[in-house]
Design an enzyme around this catalytic site. Structure first.
Site, mmCIF file in Angstrom:
data_model
loop_
_atom_site.group_PDB
_atom_site.id
_atom_site.type_symbol
_atom_site.label_atom_id
_atom_site.label_comp_id
_atom_site.label_asym_id
_atom_site.label_seq_id
_atom_site.Cartn_x
_atom_site.Cartn_y
_atom_site.Cartn_z
ATOM 1 C CD GLU A 208 -2.674 -1.099 2.331
ATOM 2 O OE1 GLU A 208 -3.692 -1.813 2.442
ATOM 3 O OE2 GLU A 208 -2.592 -0.381 3.261
ATOM 4 C CE LYS A 210 5.834 5.154 6.490
ATOM 5 N NZ LYS A 210 5.328 6.656 6.895
ATOM 6 C CD GLU A 259 -1.078 8.662 7.232
ATOM 7 O OE1 GLU A 259 -0.706 10.054 6.975
ATOM 8 O OE2 GLU A 259 -0.265 8.118 7.778
ATOM 9 C CG PHE A 299 -4.658 2.405 6.044
ATOM 10 C CD1 PHE A 299 -4.347 2.083 7.270
ATOM 11 C CD2 PHE A 299 -3.817 3.993 5.970
ATOM 12 C CE1 PHE A 299 -3.639 2.811 8.452
ATOM 13 C CE2 PHE A 299 -3.266 4.441 6.897
ATOM 14 C CZ PHE A 299 -2.992 3.936 8.144
#
Length: 511
Positions: A208, A210, A259, A299
Protein backbone atom coordinates in the site's frame (compact mmCIF):
# COMPACT_ATOMS: atom_id res chain seq x y z
CA UNK A 1 0.20 7.00 49.77
CA UNK A 2 3.08 9.19 50.85
CA UNK A 3 5.08 10.90 48.10
CA UNK A 4 8.33 9.62 49.62
CA UNK A 5 7.35 6.07 48.61
CA UNK A 6 7.04 7.19 45.01
CA UNK A 7 10.34 9.07 45.14
CA UNK A 8 12.15 6.06 46.58
CA UNK A 9 10.76 3.70 43.96
CA UNK A 10 11.78 6.16 41.25
CA UNK A 11 15.36 6.13 42.53
CA UNK A 12 15.38 2.33 42.79
CA UNK A 13 13.98 1.88 39.27
CA UNK A 14 16.57 4.27 37.84
CA UNK A 15 19.36 2.43 39.67
CA UNK A 16 18.69 -1.00 38.13
CA UNK A 17 18.89 -2.10 34.51
CA UNK A 18 17.11 -5.43 35.06
CA UNK A 19 13.59 -5.42 33.67
CA UNK A 20 12.40 -8.06 36.14
CA UNK A 21 13.68 -5.99 39.07
CA UNK A 22 12.02 -2.83 37.74
CA UNK A 23 8.75 -4.70 37.30
CA UNK A 24 8.93 -6.09 40.83
CA UNK A 25 9.57 -2.65 42.30
CA UNK A 26 6.58 -1.18 40.51
CA UNK A 27 4.37 -4.13 41.44
CA UNK A 28 5.23 -3.61 45.11
CA UNK A 29 4.32 0.06 44.82
CA UNK A 30 0.98 -0.74 43.16
CA UNK A 31 0.09 -3.28 45.87
CA UNK A 32 0.64 -0.66 48.56
CA UNK A 33 -1.14 2.17 46.75
CA UNK A 34 -4.77 3.17 46.87
CA UNK A 35 -6.45 2.66 43.47
CA UNK A 36 -6.89 6.42 43.04
CA UNK A 37 -3.18 7.04 43.64
CA UNK A 38 -2.01 4.82 40.79
CA UNK A 39 -3.32 7.02 37.91
CA UNK A 40 -1.09 9.76 39.36
CA UNK A 41 1.87 7.53 40.18
CA UNK A 42 2.18 5.98 36.71
CA UNK A 43 2.66 9.22 34.75
CA UNK A 44 4.80 10.71 37.55
CA UNK A 45 7.21 7.77 37.38
CA UNK A 46 7.32 8.10 33.58
CA UNK A 47 8.25 11.77 33.90
CA UNK A 48 4.84 13.12 32.88
CA UNK A 49 2.19 15.17 34.61
CA UNK A 50 -1.30 13.69 34.23
CA UNK A 51 -2.68 17.21 33.64
CA UNK A 52 -0.20 17.95 30.86
CA UNK A 53 1.93 21.05 30.99
CA UNK A 54 1.35 23.29 33.99
CA UNK A 55 3.73 26.11 33.13
CA UNK A 56 5.95 25.26 36.10
CA UNK A 57 9.59 25.30 35.01
CA UNK A 58 13.06 25.79 36.42
CA UNK A 59 12.47 29.49 37.02
CA UNK A 60 9.74 28.46 39.46
CA UNK A 61 11.40 25.52 41.20
CA UNK A 62 15.12 26.27 40.88
CA UNK A 63 15.66 28.33 44.03
CA UNK A 64 16.98 26.21 46.95
CA UNK A 65 14.51 25.55 49.76
CA UNK A 66 15.47 23.89 53.09
CA UNK A 67 13.97 20.37 53.01
CA UNK A 68 11.58 18.99 55.59
CA UNK A 69 12.99 16.70 58.26
CA UNK A 70 10.46 13.97 57.61
CA UNK A 71 7.86 12.96 54.98
CA UNK A 72 4.30 14.29 55.16
CA UNK A 73 3.26 14.93 51.55
CA UNK A 74 0.82 12.53 49.95
CA UNK A 75 0.69 11.68 46.25
CA UNK A 76 -2.88 12.94 45.86
CA UNK A 77 -2.29 16.10 47.90
CA UNK A 78 0.87 16.97 45.99
CA UNK A 79 -0.85 16.49 42.65
CA UNK A 80 -3.77 18.66 43.72
CA UNK A 81 -1.40 21.45 44.79
CA UNK A 82 0.56 21.27 41.52
CA UNK A 83 -2.72 21.55 39.63
CA UNK A 84 -3.68 24.61 41.66
CA UNK A 85 -0.27 26.23 41.12
CA UNK A 86 -0.45 25.61 37.39
CA UNK A 87 -3.91 27.15 37.23
CA UNK A 88 -2.75 30.51 38.59
CA UNK A 89 -3.01 33.25 35.99
CA UNK A 90 -3.25 36.99 35.62
CA UNK A 91 -1.26 39.82 37.22
CA UNK A 92 1.02 38.60 39.99
CA UNK A 93 0.58 34.95 39.06
CA UNK A 94 4.30 34.35 38.51
CA UNK A 95 5.14 35.56 42.00
CA UNK A 96 2.27 33.59 43.47
CA UNK A 97 3.46 30.44 41.71
CA UNK A 98 6.94 30.78 43.14
CA UNK A 99 5.59 31.38 46.63
CA UNK A 100 3.27 28.38 46.56
CA UNK A 101 5.94 26.19 44.96
CA UNK A 102 8.43 27.15 47.67
CA UNK A 103 5.82 26.32 50.29
CA UNK A 104 5.25 22.92 48.72
CA UNK A 105 8.99 22.19 48.49
CA UNK A 106 9.41 23.23 52.13
CA UNK A 107 7.11 20.33 53.06
CA UNK A 108 9.19 17.89 51.00
CA UNK A 109 12.20 15.91 52.12
CA UNK A 110 15.46 16.20 50.15
CA UNK A 111 14.60 13.09 48.10
CA UNK A 112 11.10 14.37 47.44
CA UNK A 113 12.46 17.74 46.34
CA UNK A 114 14.82 16.10 43.85
CA UNK A 115 11.96 13.98 42.51
CA UNK A 116 9.57 16.93 42.12
CA UNK A 117 12.14 19.20 40.47
CA UNK A 118 13.12 16.51 37.98
CA UNK A 119 9.47 15.80 37.23
CA UNK A 120 8.53 19.44 36.70
CA UNK A 121 11.46 20.38 34.45
CA UNK A 122 11.26 17.23 32.33
CA UNK A 123 14.44 15.52 33.54
CA UNK A 124 12.78 12.46 35.07
CA UNK A 125 12.97 9.65 32.50
CA UNK A 126 12.77 6.01 33.51
CA UNK A 127 12.75 4.19 30.19
CA UNK A 128 9.73 2.41 28.71
CA UNK A 129 7.85 2.88 31.95
CA UNK A 130 4.35 2.37 30.55
CA UNK A 131 5.23 -1.12 29.28
CA UNK A 132 6.86 -1.98 32.59
CA UNK A 133 3.91 -0.58 34.52
CA UNK A 134 1.49 -2.71 32.52
CA UNK A 135 3.36 -5.89 33.44
CA UNK A 136 3.74 -4.70 37.03
CA UNK A 137 -0.01 -4.11 37.31
CA UNK A 138 -0.64 -7.67 36.15
CA UNK A 139 1.82 -8.97 38.75
CA UNK A 140 0.36 -6.85 41.54
CA UNK A 141 -3.24 -7.84 40.80
CA UNK A 142 -2.62 -11.47 39.83
CA UNK A 143 -4.02 -10.91 36.33
CA UNK A 144 -2.78 -12.43 33.06
CA UNK A 145 -0.38 -9.88 31.49
CA UNK A 146 -1.93 -10.37 28.05
CA UNK A 147 -5.37 -9.47 29.45
CA UNK A 148 -4.00 -6.30 31.05
CA UNK A 149 -2.21 -5.25 27.85
CA UNK A 150 -5.36 -5.79 25.82
CA UNK A 151 -7.46 -3.78 28.28
CA UNK A 152 -4.96 -0.91 28.09
CA UNK A 153 -5.05 -1.10 24.31
CA UNK A 154 -8.84 -0.93 24.21
CA UNK A 155 -9.18 1.75 26.88
CA UNK A 156 -6.43 3.92 25.40
CA UNK A 157 -5.44 4.70 28.99
CA UNK A 158 -3.11 2.78 31.29
CA UNK A 159 -4.14 4.82 34.39
CA UNK A 160 -7.83 4.09 33.80
CA UNK A 161 -7.18 0.35 33.59
CA UNK A 162 -4.92 0.50 36.64
CA UNK A 163 -7.59 2.14 38.81
CA UNK A 164 -10.25 -0.39 37.79
CA UNK A 165 -7.95 -3.41 38.07
CA UNK A 166 -6.64 -2.55 41.53
CA UNK A 167 -10.08 -1.59 42.81
CA UNK A 168 -12.15 -4.45 41.37
CA UNK A 169 -9.74 -7.24 40.48
CA UNK A 170 -8.91 -9.15 37.27
CA UNK A 171 -12.53 -9.93 36.39
CA UNK A 172 -13.11 -6.21 35.82
CA UNK A 173 -10.84 -6.30 32.76
CA UNK A 174 -13.68 -7.82 30.76
CA UNK A 175 -15.42 -4.44 30.89
CA UNK A 176 -12.80 -2.95 28.54
CA UNK A 177 -14.01 -3.56 25.01
CA UNK A 178 -13.47 -1.82 21.70
CA UNK A 179 -16.02 0.99 21.60
CA UNK A 180 -16.74 3.58 18.94
CA UNK A 181 -15.96 6.92 20.53
CA UNK A 182 -13.03 5.66 22.62
CA UNK A 183 -9.77 5.93 20.63
CA UNK A 184 -7.05 3.29 20.80
CA UNK A 185 -3.39 3.66 20.00
CA UNK A 186 -2.75 2.83 16.33
CA UNK A 187 -0.79 -0.10 15.00
CA UNK A 188 2.66 0.88 13.73
CA UNK A 189 4.96 -0.60 11.11
CA UNK A 190 8.51 -1.86 11.39
CA UNK A 191 11.10 -0.84 8.82
CA UNK A 192 12.35 -3.00 5.96
CA UNK A 193 15.23 -2.17 3.60
CA UNK A 194 13.29 -3.11 0.47
CA UNK A 195 9.96 -4.39 -0.80
CA UNK A 196 11.58 -7.72 -1.58
CA UNK A 197 12.86 -8.10 1.97
CA UNK A 198 9.39 -7.34 3.33
CA UNK A 199 7.81 -9.92 1.03
CA UNK A 200 10.30 -12.54 2.16
CA UNK A 201 9.40 -11.88 5.80
CA UNK A 202 5.63 -11.66 5.48
CA UNK A 203 4.43 -14.03 2.78
CA UNK A 204 1.15 -13.18 0.96
CA UNK A 205 0.80 -9.40 1.23
CA UNK A 206 -0.81 -6.19 0.18
CA UNK A 207 1.56 -3.37 -0.79
CA UNK A 208 0.00 0.00 0.00
CA UNK A 209 0.99 3.60 -0.51
CA UNK A 210 2.63 5.25 2.48
CA UNK A 211 1.13 8.73 2.56
CA UNK A 212 2.88 11.79 3.90
CA UNK A 213 -0.06 13.02 5.95
CA UNK A 214 -1.34 12.98 9.52
CA UNK A 215 -2.48 9.65 10.98
CA UNK A 216 -6.14 9.78 11.99
CA UNK A 217 -8.54 7.38 13.65
CA UNK A 218 -12.15 8.13 12.81
CA UNK A 219 -15.04 7.00 15.00
CA UNK A 220 -18.73 7.09 14.25
CA UNK A 221 -21.55 6.24 16.64
CA UNK A 222 -24.97 7.61 17.57
CA UNK A 223 -23.41 10.90 18.69
CA UNK A 224 -21.76 11.55 15.33
CA UNK A 225 -18.24 11.47 13.87
CA UNK A 226 -15.09 12.00 15.93
CA UNK A 227 -11.52 12.31 14.65
CA UNK A 228 -8.44 11.50 16.74
CA UNK A 229 -4.70 11.73 16.13
CA UNK A 230 -2.16 8.96 16.69
CA UNK A 231 -1.65 10.43 20.19
CA UNK A 232 -5.45 10.19 20.77
CA UNK A 233 -6.06 13.95 20.70
CA UNK A 234 -9.53 14.93 19.52
CA UNK A 235 -9.21 17.13 16.42
CA UNK A 236 -12.80 16.79 15.19
CA UNK A 237 -13.47 20.52 15.26
CA UNK A 238 -10.45 21.24 13.03
CA UNK A 239 -11.54 18.96 10.17
CA UNK A 240 -15.13 19.76 9.18
CA UNK A 241 -14.59 18.57 5.60
CA UNK A 242 -13.39 15.17 6.82
CA UNK A 243 -16.32 14.85 9.22
CA UNK A 244 -18.73 15.71 6.42
CA UNK A 245 -17.21 13.10 4.11
CA UNK A 246 -17.33 10.32 6.71
CA UNK A 247 -20.90 11.19 7.70
CA UNK A 248 -21.96 10.06 4.22
CA UNK A 249 -20.64 6.52 4.72
CA UNK A 250 -23.41 3.92 5.08
CA UNK A 251 -22.32 2.41 8.44
CA UNK A 252 -23.79 3.57 11.75
CA UNK A 253 -21.03 2.51 14.15
CA UNK A 254 -17.42 2.03 13.08
CA UNK A 255 -13.75 2.81 13.72
CA UNK A 256 -11.47 3.45 10.74
CA UNK A 257 -7.71 3.94 10.52
CA UNK A 258 -6.17 6.21 7.91
CA UNK A 259 -4.45 9.46 7.04
CA UNK A 260 -5.62 13.01 6.51
CA UNK A 261 -3.68 14.71 3.74
CA UNK A 262 -3.79 17.89 1.67
CA UNK A 263 -3.49 17.39 -2.10
CA UNK A 264 -2.81 19.83 -4.91
CA UNK A 265 -4.92 20.25 -8.05
CA UNK A 266 -3.14 17.30 -9.68
CA UNK A 267 -3.80 15.00 -6.75
CA UNK A 268 -0.20 15.11 -5.52
CA UNK A 269 0.52 15.57 -1.81
CA UNK A 270 1.27 19.08 -0.66
CA UNK A 271 4.31 19.50 1.65
CA UNK A 272 3.86 17.81 5.00
CA UNK A 273 4.34 21.09 6.83
CA UNK A 274 1.27 22.51 5.08
CA UNK A 275 -0.88 19.52 6.05
CA UNK A 276 0.44 19.65 9.63
CA UNK A 277 -0.14 23.40 9.90
CA UNK A 278 -3.65 23.09 8.48
CA UNK A 279 -4.63 20.34 10.92
CA UNK A 280 -2.83 21.96 13.83
CA UNK A 281 -4.54 25.34 13.46
CA UNK A 282 -7.54 26.15 15.63
CA UNK A 283 -8.11 29.54 14.03
CA UNK A 284 -10.65 30.22 11.26
CA UNK A 285 -11.26 26.54 10.67
CA UNK A 286 -13.94 27.16 8.07
CA UNK A 287 -11.65 29.46 6.08
CA UNK A 288 -8.74 27.05 6.34
CA UNK A 289 -10.93 24.15 5.19
CA UNK A 290 -11.94 26.14 2.13
CA UNK A 291 -8.40 27.34 1.35
CA UNK A 292 -6.50 24.13 2.09
CA UNK A 293 -8.93 21.21 2.40
CA UNK A 294 -7.69 17.81 3.55
CA UNK A 295 -9.07 14.48 2.44
CA UNK A 296 -9.25 11.21 4.34
CA UNK A 297 -7.54 8.13 2.95
CA UNK A 298 -8.39 4.96 4.89
CA UNK A 299 -6.49 1.68 5.00
CA UNK A 300 -7.96 -0.34 7.88
CA UNK A 301 -11.14 -1.02 9.84
CA UNK A 302 -11.13 -1.87 13.55
CA UNK A 303 -14.88 -1.98 14.13
CA UNK A 304 -17.77 -2.06 11.67
CA UNK A 305 -21.42 -2.01 12.75
CA UNK A 306 -20.56 -3.26 16.21
CA UNK A 307 -18.36 -6.13 15.04
CA UNK A 308 -14.84 -6.00 16.49
CA UNK A 309 -12.22 -6.78 13.83
CA UNK A 310 -8.92 -6.42 15.68
CA UNK A 311 -8.16 -10.14 15.72
CA UNK A 312 -9.40 -10.78 12.20
CA UNK A 313 -6.85 -11.23 9.37
CA UNK A 314 -6.00 -8.06 7.50
CA UNK A 315 -7.65 -9.44 4.35
CA UNK A 316 -10.99 -9.63 6.20
CA UNK A 317 -10.57 -6.20 7.75
CA UNK A 318 -9.88 -4.65 4.36
CA UNK A 319 -12.93 -6.38 2.87
CA UNK A 320 -15.05 -4.76 5.60
CA UNK A 321 -13.38 -1.42 4.86
CA UNK A 322 -14.15 -1.74 1.15
CA UNK A 323 -17.83 -2.34 1.85
CA UNK A 324 -17.99 0.86 3.87
CA UNK A 325 -15.59 3.34 2.25
CA UNK A 326 -15.66 4.49 -1.40
CA UNK A 327 -12.62 3.49 -3.41
CA UNK A 328 -11.57 7.13 -3.86
CA UNK A 329 -11.07 7.36 -0.09
CA UNK A 330 -9.18 4.08 0.26
CA UNK A 331 -5.41 3.85 -0.04
CA UNK A 332 -4.04 2.57 -3.36
CA UNK A 333 -2.68 -0.97 -3.12
CA UNK A 334 -1.57 -4.01 -5.03
CA UNK A 335 -1.86 -7.62 -3.89
CA UNK A 336 1.02 -10.08 -3.86
CA UNK A 337 -0.62 -13.46 -3.15
CA UNK A 338 2.59 -15.38 -3.95
CA UNK A 339 5.82 -13.54 -3.04
CA UNK A 340 7.83 -16.33 -4.66
CA UNK A 341 6.44 -15.41 -8.08
CA UNK A 342 9.06 -13.25 -9.90
CA UNK A 343 6.35 -11.40 -11.81
CA UNK A 344 4.56 -10.54 -8.55
CA UNK A 345 7.78 -9.24 -6.99
CA UNK A 346 8.47 -7.15 -10.07
CA UNK A 347 4.96 -5.76 -9.86
CA UNK A 348 5.44 -4.84 -6.18
CA UNK A 349 8.68 -2.98 -6.97
CA UNK A 350 6.91 -1.19 -9.81
CA UNK A 351 4.15 -0.16 -7.43
CA UNK A 352 6.75 1.43 -5.14
CA UNK A 353 8.27 3.31 -8.08
CA UNK A 354 4.85 4.58 -9.18
CA UNK A 355 4.02 5.61 -5.62
CA UNK A 356 7.19 7.66 -5.42
CA UNK A 357 6.40 9.28 -8.76
CA UNK A 358 3.05 10.35 -7.33
CA UNK A 359 4.93 12.19 -4.59
CA UNK A 360 4.35 9.84 -1.66
CA UNK A 361 7.13 8.71 0.66
CA UNK A 362 7.10 4.94 0.16
CA UNK A 363 4.95 1.87 0.78
CA UNK A 364 3.72 -0.26 3.65
CA UNK A 365 3.77 -4.01 3.05
CA UNK A 366 1.09 -5.80 5.07
CA UNK A 367 0.69 -9.52 5.64
CA UNK A 368 -2.81 -10.61 4.65
CA UNK A 369 -3.15 -12.89 7.68
CA UNK A 370 -1.97 -10.42 10.33
CA UNK A 371 -4.19 -9.07 13.16
CA UNK A 372 -4.36 -5.41 14.16
CA UNK A 373 -1.97 -5.03 17.11
CA UNK A 374 -2.98 -1.64 18.42
CA UNK A 375 -0.34 0.47 20.08
CA UNK A 376 2.56 -1.70 18.87
CA UNK A 377 4.87 -2.12 15.91
CA UNK A 378 3.09 -5.11 14.52
CA UNK A 379 4.93 -8.13 13.15
CA UNK A 380 2.86 -8.06 9.96
CA UNK A 381 3.50 -4.48 8.74
CA UNK A 382 6.73 -3.28 7.11
CA UNK A 383 7.36 0.25 5.86
CA UNK A 384 9.74 0.76 2.95
CA UNK A 385 11.14 4.21 2.19
CA UNK A 386 13.79 4.91 -0.44
CA UNK A 387 15.96 7.19 1.69
CA UNK A 388 17.62 6.76 5.06
CA UNK A 389 15.53 8.60 7.62
CA UNK A 390 15.31 8.59 11.39
CA UNK A 391 12.96 10.17 13.87
CA UNK A 392 15.29 11.71 16.47
CA UNK A 393 14.81 13.91 19.51
CA UNK A 394 16.29 17.39 19.91
CA UNK A 395 18.50 17.45 23.02
CA UNK A 396 19.86 20.99 22.58
CA UNK A 397 20.27 23.73 20.00
CA UNK A 398 22.86 26.40 19.31
CA UNK A 399 22.19 30.06 18.75
CA UNK A 400 22.64 30.90 15.07
CA UNK A 401 24.91 33.42 13.37
CA UNK A 402 24.57 35.74 10.39
CA UNK A 403 21.04 35.62 9.02
CA UNK A 404 20.20 33.07 11.72
CA UNK A 405 21.16 35.41 14.56
CA UNK A 406 18.50 35.28 17.25
CA UNK A 407 17.31 31.85 16.09
CA UNK A 408 18.06 28.42 17.53
CA UNK A 409 19.68 26.67 14.63
CA UNK A 410 22.20 23.82 14.98
CA UNK A 411 20.23 20.92 16.49
CA UNK A 412 21.79 18.30 18.77
CA UNK A 413 20.09 15.02 17.86
CA UNK A 414 19.56 11.94 20.00
CA UNK A 415 18.30 8.38 19.57
CA UNK A 416 16.44 6.56 22.32
CA UNK A 417 18.34 4.18 24.59
CA UNK A 418 16.66 1.14 26.24
CA UNK A 419 16.50 3.01 29.55
CA UNK A 420 14.60 5.92 27.99
CA UNK A 421 17.51 8.36 27.90
CA UNK A 422 18.96 9.61 24.62
CA UNK A 423 22.34 9.10 22.99
CA UNK A 424 23.54 12.03 20.90
CA UNK A 425 24.31 11.12 17.27
CA UNK A 426 25.43 14.47 15.93
CA UNK A 427 24.30 17.95 14.96
CA UNK A 428 22.77 19.59 11.94
CA UNK A 429 21.37 22.92 10.79
CA UNK A 430 20.85 21.82 7.18
CA UNK A 431 17.38 21.67 5.68
CA UNK A 432 15.89 24.26 8.00
CA UNK A 433 13.76 26.91 6.31
CA UNK A 434 13.20 30.33 7.84
CA UNK A 435 9.72 29.24 8.91
CA UNK A 436 11.12 26.12 10.58
CA UNK A 437 13.81 28.17 12.34
CA UNK A 438 11.21 30.54 13.76
CA UNK A 439 8.92 27.70 14.80
CA UNK A 440 11.61 25.62 16.50
CA UNK A 441 13.08 28.64 18.29
CA UNK A 442 9.73 29.34 19.93
CA UNK A 443 9.16 25.68 20.75
CA UNK A 444 12.65 24.97 22.09
CA UNK A 445 12.78 28.07 24.27
CA UNK A 446 9.60 26.83 25.92
CA UNK A 447 11.41 23.54 26.60
CA UNK A 448 14.70 25.12 27.73
CA UNK A 449 16.41 23.87 30.90
CA UNK A 450 19.72 25.76 30.50
CA UNK A 451 21.19 28.48 28.28
CA UNK A 452 24.90 29.32 28.47
CA UNK A 453 24.63 31.89 25.70
CA UNK A 454 25.80 29.45 23.04
CA UNK A 455 23.90 26.20 23.62
CA UNK A 456 20.36 25.90 24.89
CA UNK A 457 19.69 22.54 26.50
CA UNK A 458 16.05 21.47 26.33
CA UNK A 459 13.70 18.84 27.62
CA UNK A 460 13.78 15.96 25.09
CA UNK A 461 10.30 16.43 23.63
CA UNK A 462 10.63 17.76 20.07
CA UNK A 463 10.92 14.98 17.47
CA UNK A 464 12.40 15.77 14.06
CA UNK A 465 12.66 13.60 10.97
CA UNK A 466 16.24 13.46 9.74
CA UNK A 467 17.52 12.30 6.35
CA UNK A 468 21.14 11.16 6.14
CA UNK A 469 23.51 9.51 3.68
CA UNK A 470 24.91 6.88 6.04
CA UNK A 471 26.71 6.29 9.30
CA UNK A 472 30.34 6.71 10.18
CA UNK A 473 32.25 5.55 13.24
CA UNK A 474 32.91 8.23 15.81
CA UNK A 475 34.47 8.11 19.27
CA UNK A 476 33.02 11.54 19.93
CA UNK A 477 29.47 10.27 20.39
CA UNK A 478 28.27 7.68 22.94
CA UNK A 479 26.75 5.25 20.41
CA UNK A 480 30.07 5.06 18.56
CA UNK A 481 28.58 6.42 15.33
CA UNK A 482 27.44 9.71 13.86
CA UNK A 483 25.23 10.62 10.92
CA UNK A 484 26.80 11.57 7.59
CA UNK A 485 25.31 14.63 5.85
CA UNK A 486 22.30 14.81 8.15
CA UNK A 487 19.57 17.26 7.21
CA UNK A 488 16.20 18.10 8.74
CA UNK A 489 13.22 17.03 6.68
CA UNK A 490 10.51 18.22 9.04
CA UNK A 491 9.43 18.66 12.60
CA UNK A 492 7.21 15.84 13.85
CA UNK A 493 4.81 17.38 16.42
CA UNK A 494 2.55 14.37 15.85
CA UNK A 495 5.14 12.05 17.43
CA UNK A 496 6.21 11.67 21.06
CA UNK A 497 9.81 11.08 22.22
CA UNK A 498 8.88 7.47 23.03
CA UNK A 499 8.20 6.99 19.31
CA UNK A 500 11.66 8.19 18.30
CA UNK A 501 14.04 5.69 16.75
CA UNK A 502 16.30 3.71 19.07
CA UNK A 503 20.06 3.39 19.16
CA UNK A 504 19.53 -0.27 18.25
CA UNK A 505 17.68 0.76 15.08
CA UNK A 506 20.46 3.17 14.15
CA UNK A 507 23.22 0.62 14.67
CA UNK A 508 21.32 -2.02 12.69
CA UNK A 509 21.67 0.20 9.61
CA UNK A 510 25.46 0.12 9.54
CA UNK A 511 26.86 -1.35 6.34
Amino acid sequence: MLLIRLAQVSLDVAATSARTRKTALLAGLFRDAEPDDVPIAIPYLAGRLPQGRLGIGWSTVGDPVPPAAGPSLTVAGTDAELTAIGALSGPGSQTARKQRMRALLALATADEQRFLRALLVGELRQGALDALATDALALAAGAPPADVRRAVMLAGSLPAVARTLLADGPDALAAFVLTAGTPVHPMLARSAPSVGAALDELGPCAVEEKLDGIRVQVHRDATGVRVHTRTLDDITARLPELVEAVARFPGERFILDGEAIALDADGRPRPFQETAARIGSRLDVAGAAATLPVVPVFFDALLVDGEELLDRPFAERHAALARLVPEAMRVRRTLVPDPADPAARESADAFLATTLERGHEGVVVKGLDGPYTAGRRGASWRKVKPVHTLDLVVLAAEWGHGRRTGKLSNLHLGARRPDGTFAMLGKTFKGLTDAMLAEQTTRLLALATDDDGHVVHVRPELVVEIAYDGLQRSTRYPAGVTLRFARVLRHRPDKTPDEADTVETVLSRQT
